[in-house]
Scaffold this active site. Sequence first.
Site, PDB file in Angstrom:
ATOM      1  N   ARG A 257      -8.403  -0.550   5.089  1.00  0.00           N
ATOM      2  CA  ARG A 257      -7.525   0.427   4.451  1.00  0.00           C
ATOM      3  C   ARG A 257      -6.174  -0.203   4.114  1.00  0.00           C
ATOM      4  NH1 ARG A 257      -6.316   5.300   7.825  1.00  0.00           N
ATOM      5  NH2 ARG A 257      -5.078   5.532   5.961  1.00  0.00           N
TER       6      ARG A 257
ATOM      7  N   ASP B  92       5.493   0.668  11.734  1.00  0.00           N
ATOM      8  CA  ASP B  92       4.245   0.024  11.309  1.00  0.00           C
ATOM      9  C   ASP B  92       4.164  -1.443  11.758  1.00  0.00           C
ATOM     10  OD1 ASP B  92       3.334   2.344  10.199  1.00  0.00           O
ATOM     11  OD2 ASP B  92       3.681   1.781   8.123  1.00  0.00           O
TER      12      ASP B  92
ATOM     13  N   CYS C  56      -3.858  13.078  13.275  1.00  0.00           N
ATOM     14  CA  CYS C  56      -4.500  11.785  13.098  1.00  0.00           C
ATOM     15  C   CYS C  56      -4.308  11.006  14.375  1.00  0.00           C
ATOM     16  CB  CYS C  56      -3.919  11.036  11.911  1.00  0.00           C
ATOM     17  SG  CYS C  56      -2.284  10.419  12.217  1.00  0.00           S
TER      18      CYS C  56
ATOM     19  N   ARG D  63       1.683  14.697  13.373  1.00  0.00           N
ATOM     20  CA  ARG D  63       2.120  14.442  12.000  1.00  0.00           C
ATOM     21  C   ARG D  63       2.048  15.654  11.076  1.00  0.00           C
ATOM     22  NH1 ARG D  63      -0.065   8.621  10.049  1.00  0.00           N
ATOM     23  NH2 ARG D  63       1.810   8.657   8.784  1.00  0.00           N
TER      24      ARG D  63
ATOM     25  N   LYS E  10       0.828  -1.209   0.000  1.00  0.00           N
ATOM     26  CA  LYS E  10       0.000   0.000   0.000  1.00  0.00           C
ATOM     27  C   LYS E  10       0.864   1.261   0.000  1.00  0.00           C
ATOM     28  CE  LYS E  10      -1.753   1.531   4.069  1.00  0.00           C
ATOM     29  NZ  LYS E  10      -1.491   2.947   4.346  1.00  0.00           N
ATOM     30  N   ASN E  11       1.871   1.285   0.854  1.00  0.00           N
ATOM     31  CA  ASN E  11       2.671   2.501   1.006  1.00  0.00           C
ATOM     32  C   ASN E  11       3.603   2.759  -0.165  1.00  0.00           C
ATOM     33  OD1 ASN E  11       1.385   3.034   3.365  1.00  0.00           O
ATOM     34  ND2 ASN E  11       3.115   2.530   4.710  1.00  0.00           N
TER      35      ASN E  11
HETATM   36  C1  UD1 Z   1       4.907   6.870   6.086  1.00  0.00           C
HETATM   37  C2  UD1 Z   1       3.978   5.665   5.973  1.00  0.00           C
HETATM   38  C3  UD1 Z   1       3.527   5.232   7.369  1.00  0.00           C
HETATM   39  C4  UD1 Z   1       4.744   4.976   8.231  1.00  0.00           C
HETATM   40  C5  UD1 Z   1       5.699   6.179   8.218  1.00  0.00           C
HETATM   41  C6  UD1 Z   1       7.011   5.923   8.959  1.00  0.00           C
HETATM   42  C7  UD1 Z   1       2.866   5.974   3.838  1.00  0.00           C
HETATM   43  C8  UD1 Z   1       1.599   6.300   3.106  1.00  0.00           C
HETATM   44  N1  UD1 Z   1       2.822   6.044   5.167  1.00  0.00           N
HETATM   45  O1  UD1 Z   1       4.154   7.920   6.669  1.00  0.00           O
HETATM   46  O2  UD1 Z   1       2.749   4.054   7.241  1.00  0.00           O
HETATM   47  O3  UD1 Z   1       4.311   4.774   9.566  1.00  0.00           O
HETATM   48  O4  UD1 Z   1       6.028   6.515   6.866  1.00  0.00           O
HETATM   49  O5  UD1 Z   1       7.670   4.823   8.411  1.00  0.00           O
HETATM   50  O6  UD1 Z   1       3.882   5.628   3.235  1.00  0.00           O
HETATM   51  N2  UD1 Z   1       7.254  14.667  10.149  1.00  0.00           N
HETATM   52  C9  UD1 Z   1       7.353  16.016  10.405  1.00  0.00           C
HETATM   53  N3  UD1 Z   1       7.225  16.900   9.367  1.00  0.00           N
HETATM   54  C10 UD1 Z   1       7.010  16.486   8.094  1.00  0.00           C
HETATM   55  C11 UD1 Z   1       6.905  15.099   7.834  1.00  0.00           C
HETATM   56  C12 UD1 Z   1       7.043  14.220   8.883  1.00  0.00           C
HETATM   57  O7  UD1 Z   1       7.546  16.438  11.544  1.00  0.00           O
HETATM   58  O8  UD1 Z   1       6.895  17.328   7.202  1.00  0.00           O
HETATM   59  C13 UD1 Z   1       7.429  13.704  11.255  1.00  0.00           C
HETATM   60  C14 UD1 Z   1       6.199  12.872  11.534  1.00  0.00           C
HETATM   61  O9  UD1 Z   1       5.304  13.513  12.406  1.00  0.00           O
HETATM   62  C15 UD1 Z   1       6.823  11.637  12.154  1.00  0.00           C
HETATM   63  C16 UD1 Z   1       8.143  11.479  11.382  1.00  0.00           C
HETATM   64  O10 UD1 Z   1       8.401  12.753  10.833  1.00  0.00           O
HETATM   65  O11 UD1 Z   1       7.119  11.851  13.522  1.00  0.00           O
HETATM   66  C17 UD1 Z   1       8.127  10.436  10.274  1.00  0.00           C
HETATM   67  O12 UD1 Z   1       7.034  10.665   9.424  1.00  0.00           O
HETATM   68  P1  UD1 Z   1       7.028  10.248   7.873  1.00  0.00           P
HETATM   69  O13 UD1 Z   1       8.171   9.315   7.625  1.00  0.00           O
HETATM   70  O14 UD1 Z   1       6.924  11.472   7.052  1.00  0.00           O
HETATM   71  O15 UD1 Z   1       5.688   9.422   7.790  1.00  0.00           O
HETATM   72  P2  UD1 Z   1       4.661   9.421   6.625  1.00  0.00           P
HETATM   73  O16 UD1 Z   1       5.348   9.649   5.304  1.00  0.00           O
HETATM   74  O17 UD1 Z   1       3.499  10.285   6.984  1.00  0.00           O
END
Ligand code: UD1
Length: 427
Positions: free
Chosen positions: A406, A314, A124, A129, A22-23
Site C-alpha cells: 500500500r 509515520d 483502523c 481515527r 502517497k499521502n
Molecule cells: C494523515 C496521513 C497519515 C498520517 C497522519 C498524521 C494520509 C492519507 N494519511 O492521516 O499517514 O499518519 O496524517 O500525520 O495523508 N482526528 C480526529 N477527528 C478528525 C480527524 C482527525 O479526531 O476529524 C484525529 C485523529 O484520530 C488523529 C489526529 O486527529 O489522532 C490526526 O489525524 P489526521 O492528521 O487527520 O490524520 P489523517 O489525515 O487520517
Amino acid sequence: MDRIRISGGRPLVGSIPVSGAKNAALPLMAASLLTDGTLTLANLPHLVDITTMANLLAQHGVAIHMNGDGPGGNLGRVLSLCAADVGSTTAPYDIVRKMRASVLVLGPLVARFGRARVSLPGGCAIGTRPVDLHLKGLAQLGATIELDGGYIDARAERRLRGARIVFPFVSVGATENLMMAAALAEGETVLENAAREPEVADLARCLVAMGAEIEGIGTNRLTVRGGERLTGADFAVVPDRIEAGTYAVATAVTGGEVELVGVRMDLIEAVADVLRQAGIAVDETAAGVRVKAPAGRARGVDVMTEPYPGFPTDMQAQVMVLMATAEGAAMITETIFENRFMHVPELNRMGANINVHGGSAIVRGVDHLSGAQVMATDLRASVSLVLAGLSARGETLINRVYHLDRGYERLEEKLAACGAAIERIEG
Ligand code: UD1
C-alpha cells in the site's frame, strides 16, 4: 499471502530513488472531482492505495488515463483524470473500508454537486481515527450532514459559503477536505490551526494551478477565496519524505551509506535532526540526501511525534528500530495516534528491549537483534519489521506483507539494489 524473507546483517550501499508521496498523491487525485477539466498528475508512485483511489474515482465516473511513466526513468507514473461526467456521488463501503483516505472525496463532491454519500471509514489498526472535524467543517461551510446506515450523507441546497474554521487540533485529512471544498465555495474561508504538512502544501499549490486563490500555503492559517469553477492543470507530486526517512533508517541500522535520490533536505529535517543526534551523517547532495552510518553503534535519542514540522508519526516505528540497537536508552512518545505501538511485541520477539507505558515506549538499546518469524499489522509497523530484519543476525520471515504494497513502491527491489538479501515468497 505473500511473505518476505530477509537475511540480515548486510550494510546497504548505493543509491535509492525516492518515489512521489502517497499521502500527497491521494488528495491530489481526489481534487480532480472539483473540475470538469483534465487534471494531469506526474510522479505518482505505483502503489495499491493509488489503484484503490483510482477505482473509487472511476466508479464516480471520472475518466482516468494512464500516460505511462514520466521521462528520466524514476519520475513515476503520469495519470490524467477528467471528472466531466460524474454519474455517482456515492463512495461505497467496499472501497472506503480498504483505505481511509477515500473520505477525501467528500469535500469535493459536496462542493461541486451539492450531494455526497460516503461510507464512514470506521476504526483502523492504529486507533479510532474519527472524521468529526471533516464533518463539522463542512457543516460550517453550509452543508447539511446526516449519518445514516454507516454512511455520511452530505447535502448542500445551494453553493457552499466561506467561513472561519478553527481546528481544535491539527488534522491533515480535515485540512485537505475543507481546503478542497472551500475552493468552490462562495467567498472567503479561513482555516485556523491548519495542518502544515508538505502534502497539504502540495494540494494547495495544485488547487492554485487549477485556479483557486489560496494564501498562507505552508503555514497554519490558510485563506481560500473560492471560485465558481476550477480548471484542469498539470502537476507533479512532491517526493515521499516518509519513504526517504524509512530508507535513511535502513541505511543507519545496517551500518551502510546510501544516497536518497530525489528527496529534498527541507522535507526530512525533523528526521535528519534525530539521526544526526544519534551519530548518523545526513548531508544534502546535488541529487538528494546522503546518509552514512557511524563506525560503531548509534546513540539513543528521545523522540516525540508531532504535527509537521515536528517528527512524523509515520516514522515512529522505523526510528524505534534504530533505537533498539543504539547505545543507551531512548524514550519514544506518540502524541498523534493512540495504539500505534503494535510493532513493539514483534520487535521484542527479535530481541529488542522495549516497554510501553501509555503513549511512551522506553527503548533500552541491545547489542543486536536476532532474526525471527514476525507478523505485520499496519503499513509503518510492517516496514519497521523489514528494517529490523535487515539489521538482525540471521533470517527474518515477515508474514502478511500486503500492507507494504500500500505504501512502498518496489521495496524489495530498491533494497536489493543496495545489497540487501531480501526476497518475496509468493503465495
Ligand atoms: C494523515 C496521513 C497519515 C498520517 C497522519 C498524521 C494520509 C492519507 N494519511 O492521516 O499517514 O499518519 O496524517 O500525520 O495523508 N482526528 C480526529 N477527528 C478528525 C480527524 C482527525 O479526531 O476529524 C484525529 C485523529 O484520530 C488523529 C489526529 O486527529 O489522532 C490526526 O489525524 P489526521 O492528521 O487527520 O490524520 P489523517 O489525515 O487520517
